[in-house]
Design a protein around this motif. Structure first.
Motif: not given
Lengths: 298, 339
Positions: B45-47, B222-232
């Motif tokens: 949450s909030g990333s 579901v995903a082919d690719r992932i983008a991991v987000m942290y602090a925006g």
């Protein structure tokens, strides 16, 4: 006529209707189940019909005076509810009075709902500066007690039916605008408005379709509760001589002119008040029932 | 490059600005997505994952300021007027919301809502639009669809409502489907059905899909690719299988360690110490630095760049080159895994 064939062809529609039912259908059913509301609806219907058809059903001429027959008590021969201080038939005048009083109860509320609703929805949907500009003005008017405002307006505009209609409308615009604004603000932040934007709906379409449809219920139920107040205030204006002018038959005005006779013919003097009471209480209870009936989500 | 990708985002930043505060909630986000691909934004949450996704259709509150460039099927989204955007929202990009309870208008039937949207975008009659709405309800596998067309949202269960929401999003045949945690509000058993439905519709219709989730199990599904987000910011991007097998960024590794699976039964669940940084008071260098096990002095010197490496992957960590093949954590990730 083959009943079986007909049943087959109608089946899907019939099933559909039973499952969901129209909105008005459901609301009507709810009111029918509520005994108090049903009685109120019948009382109102009776008052409204008798007011509309007054010229045809009234036993006498509402303006025909006779000094010989003034202040006859109710149940006198030929005068079912007696006569007033100028000898006019009370029943006739009460029927005619319903025309003025009911229209003065309903018309300003409808006008105020249109104007106040438009102002409130605009303020609520666009927010920010537009909201501030509209709601500041509305709140200034809201700060005055409604009766005082109505009296002041009618005093400034002068007496007469049209002027008291205008002043009553102005009195009811602020509260309706405030309700509309707060409901719209809530609806505007709902996900379904956002979802409508996400499917490419324009601001106009969102307001007309999603916002109006969702704020209509609360605004209309609130407005319907104002009808009883409108009847009372308009009667009050007439009583004070700022509304309907003699010899017009109006419950408030009749109350005023019969006031002097209260010790002589108390029942006659009280009758217009009873009508005002019955009409406004019925409107109030019916609008309460409508409030719950029109809540789709319940 | 033979043709433009469907989505191309460069240096996207989103700031929330008001009188007292200027908050950067999304920073330095760049990615591209071709037709038929599924990209998943994974983060807590909030990333900034939802904000990033909404920025693609400019569905952000009025005080948001978007920087960088967003191209959607050839449209420059950042430069369009609100009126031009109306033509993009729906036919180009459509969105599924998290809460099916509140994302459908309570006073209209499902069929009306879908037909309205179709009529608004295409020159079809109401009857044709209703017929299309029925097809859509059948496509999202709503049982007895013809009857449900005239149902109000409150008459449907959560799973059916989410299916109706998906049908609404698909009503204009979007090239890009944006799904904002579409399964979070649903029961576990319904979740997987909805995921499989979205996945199969996506394949069938060849839609590009961006999925936002905080559930790494969902991402794997579901995903082919992932983008991991942290602090925006994106901290790691790459194909989902590779990331799960060998996370390059310590944050991703931490996430994978803290998932629940059958093999961890009876053990205490690993967690990442500390909490996400306050966006108003970000650490000077790597945003994850204060919580990182491999934290070094160099980490505080400045925000590390997203370092690309083999396999189409990238990681925003100075240690990237060394840990690529360390292959820690991970293992089997169960569907119910929550971070």
């Amino acid at each position: 006529m083959s009943a079986a064939a007909e049943r087959i062809s109608l089946a899907p529609a019939a099933v559909k209707r039973r499952r969901t039912g129209g909105f008005w259908h459901r609301a009507a059913r709810h009111v029918m189940r509520d005994k108090v509301a049903l009685v109120c609806a019948i009382v109102l219907l009776a008052i409204a019909l008798s007011a509309i058809f007054a010229p045809w059903i009234a036993p006498a001429d509402p303006y025909k005076t006779s000094m010989l027959r003034c202040l006859l008590p109710p149940l006198s021969p030929k005068y079912l509810l007696g006569t007033d201080e100028l000898g006019r038939d009370m029943l006739t005048r009460l029927l005619y009075g319903g025309r003025v009083s009911l229209s003065m109860g309903i018309a300003p509320v409808i006008l105020a709902t249109i104007v106040g609703g438009a102002l409130g929805v605009t303020a609520g949907y666009f927010g920010r500066h537009i909201n501030m500009a509209i709601m500041r003005v509305v709140n200034v008017f809201y700060a005055f007690p409604s009766v005082l405002l109505a009296v002041a307006m009618a005093g400034v505009l002068g007496s007469g039916i049209v002027n008291s209609l205008i002043s009553l409308t102005l009195v009811f615009i602020p509260p309706i605008a405030r309700v509309a604004e707060s409901v719209t603000t809530q609806v505007r932040n709902q996900d379904y408005v956002e979802a409508a934007r996400a499917t490419g709906a324009s601001a106009g379409r969102i307001i007309v379709q999603h916002v109006l449809a969702n704020v209509m219920g609360p605004i209309v139920t609130y407005a319907s509760s104002l009808v009883s107040i409108a009847i009372i205030i308009s009667s009050g204006l007439s009583f004070l001589g700022l509304g309907a002018a003699p010899p017009l038959a109006d419950w408030g005005l009749m109350l005023n002119t019969l006031r002097q006779a209260i010790y002589v013919a108390p029942v006659n003097a009280v009758l217009p008040g009873v009508m005002i009471f019955a009409a406004s209480v019925s409107f109030n209870l019916l609008s309460d029932s409508l409030r719950s009936a029109m809540d789709v989500r319940a | 490059m033979p043709r433009d990708p469907l989505v191309e985002v460069r240096d996207l930043s989103v700031r929330f600005v008001n009188r007292d505060i200027d908050l950067t909630v999304v920073d330095d986000v760049s990615f591209r997505l071709d037709a038929g691909e599924v990209l998943c934004f994974l983060g807590e949450s909030g990333s900034g994952k939802t904000v990033t996704m909404r920025a693609l259709l400019r569905l952000l509150p009025p005080h948001a300021r978007i920087g960088g460039s967003i191209r959607l099927a050839g449209h420059d989204v950042t430069a369009m007027s609100e009126r031009q955007l109306e033509a993009v929202r729906g036919p180009v990009g459509a969105m599924i919301f998290q809460e099916p309870m509140t994302a459908l208008d309570p006073v209209f039937t499902i069929g009306t809502q879908i037909a309205e949207t179709i009529v608004a975008h295409e020159a079809v009659s109401w009857a044709q639009a209703r017929a299309r709405a029925l097809e859509l309800l059948e496509m999202v596998q709503i049982p007895s669809a013809a009857r449900r067309l005239d149902a109000y949202p409150h008459e449907l269960s959560g799973g059916l409502r989410q299916r109706a929401m998906i049908a609404l999003a698909l009503s204009c045949k979007p090239a890009l489907l944006l799904a904002d945690e579409p399964t979070t509000a649903l029961d576990a058993t319904v979740q997987i059905q909805i995921l499989l439905l979205i996945r199969s519709l996506q394949k069938e219709l060849g839609m590009a899909t961006i999925f936002v989730t905080h559930d790494i199990g969902v991402a794997c599904e579901v995903a082919d690719r992932i983008a991991v987000m942290y602090a925006g910011r994106f901290v790691e991007t790459g194909p989902v299988a590779d990331i799960v097998a060998s996370p390059a960024h310590p944050y991703t590794a931490g996430l994978l360690r803290s998932t629940v699976s059958a093999s961890t039964r009876g053990e205490r669940l690993a967690s990442i110490p500390g909490g996400p940084p306050d966006l108003t008071d970000m650490p000077p260098g790597c945003a994850f630095g204060p919580r990182c096990v491999s934290h070094g002095a160099a980490c505080d010197a400045g925000v590390p760049p997203l370092i690309p490496f083999a396999g189409g992957r990238a990681s925003r960590c100075l240690l990237t080159k060394e840990v690529v093949h360390a292959g820690q954590g991970g293992g089997s990730v169960s569907r119910e895994a929550h971070m």
